[in-house]
Every structure is written in C-alpha cells, then in structure tokens.
Design a protein around this motif. Sequence first.
Motif, PDB file in Angstrom:
ATOM      1  N   GLY A   1       1.178   4.150  -2.903  1.00  0.00           N
ATOM      2  CA  GLY A   1       1.056   5.577  -2.613  1.00  0.00           C
ATOM      3  C   GLY A   1       2.222   6.369  -3.171  1.00  0.00           C
TER       4      GLY A   1
ATOM      5  N   SER B   1      -1.452   6.515   5.558  1.00  0.00           N
ATOM      6  CA  SER B   1      -2.332   5.464   6.066  1.00  0.00           C
ATOM      7  C   SER B   1      -1.566   4.157   6.256  1.00  0.00           C
ATOM      8  N   ALA B   2      -0.761   3.804   5.270  1.00  0.00           N
ATOM      9  CA  ALA B   2       0.026   2.578   5.359  1.00  0.00           C
ATOM     10  C   ALA B   2       1.024   2.654   6.509  1.00  0.00           C
TER      11      ALA B   2
ATOM     12  N   LYS C   1       1.702   6.651  -6.868  1.00  0.00           N
ATOM     13  CA  LYS C   1       0.633   7.598  -7.162  1.00  0.00           C
ATOM     14  C   LYS C   1       1.136   9.041  -6.970  1.00  0.00           C
TER      15      LYS C   1
ATOM     16  N   GLU D   1       0.832  -1.197   0.000  1.00  0.00           N
ATOM     17  CA  GLU D   1       0.000   0.000   0.000  1.00  0.00           C
ATOM     18  C   GLU D   1       0.871   1.254   0.000  1.00  0.00           C
ATOM     19  N   GLU D   2       1.946   1.222   0.776  1.00  0.00           N
ATOM     20  CA  GLU D   2       2.867   2.361   0.813  1.00  0.00           C
ATOM     21  C   GLU D   2       3.528   2.568  -0.550  1.00  0.00           C
TER      22      GLU D   2
ATOM     23  N   GLU E   1      -3.384  12.344  -2.937  1.00  0.00           N
ATOM     24  CA  GLU E   1      -3.915  11.005  -2.671  1.00  0.00           C
ATOM     25  C   GLU E   1      -2.788  10.031  -2.365  1.00  0.00           C
TER      26      GLU E   1
ATOM     27  N   GLN F   1      -2.256   7.991   1.076  1.00  0.00           N
ATOM     28  CA  GLN F   1      -2.160   6.533   1.062  1.00  0.00           C
ATOM     29  C   GLN F   1      -0.907   6.070   1.802  1.00  0.00           C
ATOM     30  N   GLN F   2       0.187   6.770   1.614  1.00  0.00           N
ATOM     31  CA  GLN F   2       1.427   6.434   2.319  1.00  0.00           C
ATOM     32  C   GLN F   2       1.277   6.637   3.820  1.00  0.00           C
TER      33      GLN F   2
END
Length: 57
Positions: A16, A41-42, A19, A12-13, A34, A38-39
Amino acid sequence: MGLGDKAKHLAEEAGGKAKEAHGKLTDDEKREAEGKAQQASANLKQAGDDAKDAFKG
C-alpha cells in the motif's frame, strides 16, 4: 496470531505504501487513494491480530 499472518499484513501494508508513493509520483490520485486504503486495511487486520493475541495470553 501466527507469524505468517503478521508477515502477510506487513507485506500488504508495504504494498500500500508503494502504491501510494507511485500515485504521488505520477499524480494519480486514484492510485494514491488505493494505496492509503490498502494500508488502512492492513493496519486494521494487524490490530485485530494484536487483540486476539492479548486475549490468548
């Protein structure tokens, strides 16, 4: 936590980061933001996993 969870959070990181990089290249501030979110959050999930592991040991 299990290795599967850690691998999922690392993936997920990485997604991110990709992205965010794509957003920078295309000058798309929304996509870049975004990716950063996302990073974050991970990283938060990874920190939670690390804390759980510390209390198990």
